[in-house]
Design a protein around this motif. Structure first.
Motif, short mmCIF file in Angstrom:
data_model
loop_
_atom_site.label_atom_id
_atom_site.label_comp_id
_atom_site.label_asym_id
_atom_site.label_seq_id
_atom_site.Cartn_x
_atom_site.Cartn_y
_atom_site.Cartn_z
N ASN A 1 8.61 71.22 55.76
CA ASN A 1 9.65 71.37 56.78
C ASN A 1 9.94 70.09 57.54
OD1 ASN A 1 7.44 71.22 58.51
ND2 ASN A 1 7.34 73.43 58.79
N SER A 2 9.27 69.00 57.17
CA SER A 2 9.54 67.72 57.84
C SER A 2 9.15 66.57 56.93
CB SER A 2 8.77 67.65 59.16
OG SER A 2 8.90 66.37 59.75
N LEU A 3 10.02 65.53 56.87
CA LEU A 3 9.73 64.33 56.10
C LEU A 3 9.95 63.10 56.97
CD1 LEU A 3 11.36 66.43 53.99
CD2 LEU A 3 10.87 64.60 52.41
N VAL A 4 9.01 62.17 56.90
CA VAL A 4 9.13 60.89 57.61
C VAL A 4 8.81 59.78 56.62
CG1 VAL A 4 8.20 59.43 59.44
CG2 VAL A 4 8.54 61.88 59.86
N LEU A 5 9.64 58.76 56.59
CA LEU A 5 9.46 57.64 55.67
C LEU A 5 8.79 56.49 56.41
CD1 LEU A 5 10.14 57.03 52.70
CD2 LEU A 5 12.29 56.04 53.49
N ARG A 6 7.67 56.01 55.91
CA ARG A 6 6.94 54.92 56.56
C ARG A 6 6.89 53.70 55.65
NH1 ARG A 6 1.33 56.43 59.18
NH2 ARG A 6 2.84 57.40 60.58
N GLY B 1 20.58 63.86 57.63
CA GLY B 1 21.37 64.54 56.61
C GLY B 1 20.68 65.69 55.93
N LEU B 2 19.42 65.95 56.28
CA LEU B 2 18.71 67.07 55.68
C LEU B 2 19.02 68.35 56.44
CD1 LEU B 2 15.20 65.46 55.04
CD2 LEU B 2 16.87 66.16 53.31
N PRO B 3 18.99 69.50 55.76
CA PRO B 3 19.26 70.77 56.45
C PRO B 3 18.21 71.05 57.52
CG PRO B 3 19.27 71.05 54.06
CD PRO B 3 18.71 69.68 54.34
N ASP C 1 19.48 74.13 46.60
CA ASP C 1 20.31 72.93 46.48
C ASP C 1 19.44 71.70 46.26
OD1 ASP C 1 23.04 73.95 46.93
OD2 ASP C 1 22.26 74.52 48.90
N LEU C 2 20.05 70.68 45.68
CA LEU C 2 19.37 69.43 45.39
C LEU C 2 19.89 68.34 46.32
CD1 LEU C 2 17.44 67.82 43.52
CD2 LEU C 2 19.38 67.46 41.99
N TYR C 3 18.99 67.73 47.07
CA TYR C 3 19.35 66.65 47.99
C TYR C 3 18.74 65.34 47.49
CZ TYR C 3 21.27 69.72 51.58
OH TYR C 3 22.06 70.60 52.27
N VAL C 4 19.45 64.26 47.72
CA VAL C 4 18.97 62.92 47.38
C VAL C 4 18.98 62.06 48.63
CG1 VAL C 4 19.41 60.83 46.06
CG2 VAL C 4 19.67 63.05 44.96
N THR D 1 19.10 53.47 53.54
CA THR D 1 19.82 53.97 54.73
C THR D 1 19.10 55.14 55.40
OG1 THR D 1 21.14 55.53 53.43
CG2 THR D 1 22.00 53.28 53.68
N ARG D 2 18.10 55.71 54.69
CA ARG D 2 17.38 56.89 55.18
C ARG D 2 18.33 58.05 55.44
NH1 ARG D 2 15.55 51.78 55.78
NH2 ARG D 2 16.14 51.74 57.97
N ARG D 3 19.35 58.18 54.59
CA ARG D 3 20.30 59.28 54.68
C ARG D 3 20.19 60.19 53.46
NH1 ARG D 3 24.19 58.96 58.56
NH2 ARG D 3 24.40 56.96 59.67
#
Length: 801
Positions: A92-97, A109-111, A139-142, A147-149
């Motif tokens: 339920n949560s993603l963070v890019l490090r 941009g994620l639901p 659905d498939l998200y990329v 841009t972290r979008r």
């Protein structure tokens, strides 16, 4: 007449009162807080090790969520509203490090709320894909890493029941979409087409007791409806159909991206085996779906012979060679699939290269059953073979140029000390994982994330010379900690990412450089989610059973407790039996006392906070005492020896009160528990969750027992605690999920044992958890489970008279 009505009224009142009393309960707040504490995030590392994705998983769903519509068919659990597997655990949560800077980036941009799964990096690691499952669609998200979008890339809803999505290359994705809406699902007619009919025309079909099979023509229609998909190729958001709709059980892209290996299910559908065992057709198409070659038709696994190491006399294990552009490989038995048939070689592996018009080439043969091949390059590949029935495995070096197959090492699968680990892989020019070869192809790396040793688990990384067969230890976990290599980021410079923990320190990830020997750098700083466990003492204890076999277990005692000074404690022993072919293997030390204790719903460790000593992972080895016997030939006797040894050790340590001990287990551990209560008087109570207690209901083998009921009827009778239900007088708490989908552990197993014990006047309680499978998920169910277990322990153990 009035008396009878009065009596009936009383009985109805009593029944209703009993039902009304079964309301959800919660354990003490301390236990509730521990079980509901948010877990530390998991991570996904880029191959180069420059990015780290932090993934926070959702907490336990409510029982109301579990109660949503679910279709149980062909061994699958399907959500009919969204064409997805039901009962998933979502992120339920993603963070890019960024690893170098340590800076965190939020992804937009994620639901929201997010229900993500199947997160994967693109080959160039500039994008990340994931599935988002809502109530009505998938659905498939990329995500664009720069841009972290994130953006949704599909138009039609995905069908993720049987086929996963895959990256074709950095710009293209392959996935399956629905062909109809949920509203178009076949309706069950009040008047069926006819009776459900099965027959067998003289062919043996010995199959395990699978759950949720197809049972009627209507089930067949439902299975076909929900699993029929249309393949889609998505190029930067533009969708293109690939081939025609079909029931795909597998789709695999060739390394050069020009072909697809497909396996499609065909009728008739089996009523005995799950969808993975249905008859199917194996074909090769081009990337647009055009048929290039029909490879073969595979029969239903109904016809597979019983017994481990026996296989169908048909090809198996189709797959691409990862070190070549487009070469198909597979295996065929040379002994008609029967392990008892004399044969110098058991299996042969073949290859057919593009354009797939020539004759298949035999690559090599194995003396045991072929397991897998890990392709490297033209110089070397690794071939694994083994026999499960004999607990044997062997790793070979294969030379694609000469065709030679040379043994590197063999071992018993239960010999943990001799396990060298798994070969390290790396992506090749086609972005396929292949054997990592160093020193001009002469050496490989072996990573053992367990590292069992007489001093406990000490993971290690080896350099192994394929020619001299000499291993050099590049790194090993220091004593007093538990640390393993999560990823080899730079094999030449020996830059590693490791996961480190101690009994008091939560697991975290570290950057390690073996060449420069600079100080390790922390990549994460996860906090302890269980502050209430501070002060709880943990140690790995070692002891011997009467016949000399060495055993171990993880002992937890309450904070501030001092053996000898404080009174002996009530004890809860939790275990799961394991079979061994030798006493030496059974006696090996497994596990580490320096692991951080992670608490999940099924852990017995919660009760250390309530004044109990908890012996978790108490070893219960079942050993073949001589070459003429199999481990289970004296199963009950060995269970007794194991239990007596644990109780004696705890008493000698002045930790456990030998008159106040409970035993428990889940699945095969529940089977163990019921047997101990049926055949010993060692315990004050037992807790058995989701077990199988009548082995005649699993007649074609169970666990690691491959003899059938008809080959060993006395064994099946003697190992079944149901056969001795009249002897179970020790209070037993039975718990089962009412939607258990595990092979053999139907809820009827607990229902019948409860009735048998009740019929003989035993003390027994049966809890059927609504909407739960073999593992439990619902928050209310889990809290109630923990309460029931605590109440049982307090009543019959802690406060035993």
């Amino acid at each position: 007449m009035r008396y009878l009505l009065f009596l009936f009224s009383l009985l109805m009142t009593a029944t209703l009162h009993a039902q009304d009393d079964i309301a959800y309960q919660t354990p003490p707040k301390l236990i509730s807080d521990l079980v509901l504490a948010p877990p530390t995030p998991s991570i996904s590392l880029s191959k180069k090790g420059d990015w780290l994705l932090l993934l926070q998983r959702s907490s336990y769903p409510s029982v109301e969520e579990l109660a949503q519509p679910e279709l149980k068919i062909a061994g699958l659990r399907i959500n009919p509203a969204n064409f997805a597997p039901s009962r998933q655990t979502f992120i339920n949560s993603l963070v890019l490090r960024q690893v170098n800077s340590g800076k965190d980036f939020t992804i937009t941009g994620l639901p929201s709320p997010l229900f993500a799964s199947q997160v994967s990096w693109s080959p160039d690691e500039k994008k990340i894909a994931l599935l988002h499952t809502s109530a009505s669609r998938v659905d498939l998200y990329v995500i664009d890493v720069a841009t972290r979008r994130a953006a949704k890339v599909n138009k039609t809803a995905l069908n993720s029941i049987m086929v996963d999505y895959d990256w074709i290359d950095n710009q293209r994705l392959l996935y399956a979409v629905t062909t109809k809406t949920a509203a178009q699902a076949p309706k069950r007619s009040l008047l069926p087409k006819g009776p459900a009919t099965q027959e067998n025309l003289g062919k043996a079909s010995p199959r395990p007791t699978y759950q949720d099979m197809i049972k009627s023509p209507h089930d067949e229609d439902l299975f076909a409806f929900y699993t029929t998909v249309q393949l889609i190729q998505n190029t930067n958001g533009a969708e293109q159909k690939i081939g025609q709709p079909a029931i795909y059980s597998r789709v695999s892209i060739s390394p050069d991206k020009k072909y697809m290996l497909t396996q499609t299910i065909k009728k008739p559908f089996s009523y005995l085996v799950p969808a993975s065992g249905f008859a199917s057709a194996v074909s090769i198409t081009d990337i647009t779906g055009k048929l290039i070659k029909k490879i073969t038709d595979l029969p239903s696994s109904e016809t597979a012979p019983s017994g481990y190491d026996n296989v169908q006399p048909t090809p198996r294990g189709y797959g691409w060679r990862n070190d070549q552009p487009a070469s198909l490989t597979w295996c065929e038995p040379l002994d008609s699939g029967l392990i008892k048939k004399p044969a110098e070689y058991r299996d042969a592996v073949y290859q057919l290269a593009a354009p797939f018009s020539g004759k298949a080439e035999q690559l090599f043969r194995t003396r045991m059953r072929f397991s897998y091949v890990l392709w490297g390059n033209d110089q070397a590949a690794l071939v694994s073979e083994g026999l499960r029935s004999r607990q044997q495995t062997q790793l070979n070096r294969y030379s694609p140029i000469t065709g030679d197959l040379e043994k590197l090492f063999s071992r018993n699968t239960t010999d943990a000390y001799s396990n060298p680990g798994q070969p390290v892989t790396a992506p090749n020019q086609w972005d396929k994982q292949t054997l990592l070869l160093l020193d001009k192809g002469n050496k490989i790396l072996l990573n053992n994330i367990t590292g069992s040793s007489p001093k406990g688990d000490l993971p290690f990384l080896l350099s192994f010379d394929l020619h001299t067969k000499k291993a050099d230890t590049l790194w090993r976990c220091q004593e007093g900690t538990y640390e393993y290599v999560a990823q080899v980021s730079d094999p030449e410079k020996l830059v590693l990412i490791t996961r480190r923990e101690t009994e008091n320190e939560v697991p975290n990830y570290w950057l390690k450089n073996l060449r420069l020997r600079i100080a390790d750098r922390a990549l994460t700083a996860f906090k302890d989610p269980y502050p209430a466990m501070k002060g709880v003492q943990k140690q790995k204890i070692k002891y011997q059973r009467a016949d000399g076999v060495t055993l171990t277990g993880d002992l937890y005692t309450p904070a501030g407790y001092t053996p000898g000074k404080d009174a002996p404690l009530p004890v809860f022993i939790w275990a799961y039996p394991a079979e061994y072919s030798s006493v030496a293997d059974a006696a090996q030390i497994r596990g580490s006392e320096h692991r951080f204790t992670t608490l999940s719903w099924g852990s017995p460790v919660f009760y250390v906070t309530q004044g109990y000593a908890v012996l978790n992972n108490a070893e219960m080895p079942i050993v073949a005492t001589d070459t003429a016997r199999k481990p289970n030939d004296n199963f009950i006797e060995q269970l007794r020896l194991n239990a007596e040894a644990a109780i004696r050790k705890l008493s000698d340590m002045k930790v456990g009160d030998s008159n106040r001990i409970a035993v428990g287990g889940h699945s095969y551990g529940a089977f163990m528990t019921a047997n101990l209560l049926a055949h010993t008087k060692l315990f004050k109570a037992g807790i058995a969750r989701s077990g199988a207690y009548n082995r005649t209901l699993t007649p074609f083998g169970f666990q690691n027992e491959d003899r059938t009921y008809w080959q060993a009827p006395e064994l099946y009778h003697d190992m079944s605690p149901f056969s001795y239900a009249n002897q179970i007088k020790t209070p037993l708490l039975l718990i089962h999920g009412d939607a258990d989908n595990n092979t053999g552990t139907y809820p009827i197993q607990s229902e019948r044992l409860f009735n048998a014990i009740k019929g003989h006047g035993g003390v027994v309680r049966y809890i059927s958890l609504p909407y739960e499978s073999h593992g439990y998920q619902g928050k209310e169910n889990i809290l109630h489970l923990l309460t029931e277990q605590l109440n049982w322990l307090d009543k019959y153990v802690k406060n035993a008279r």
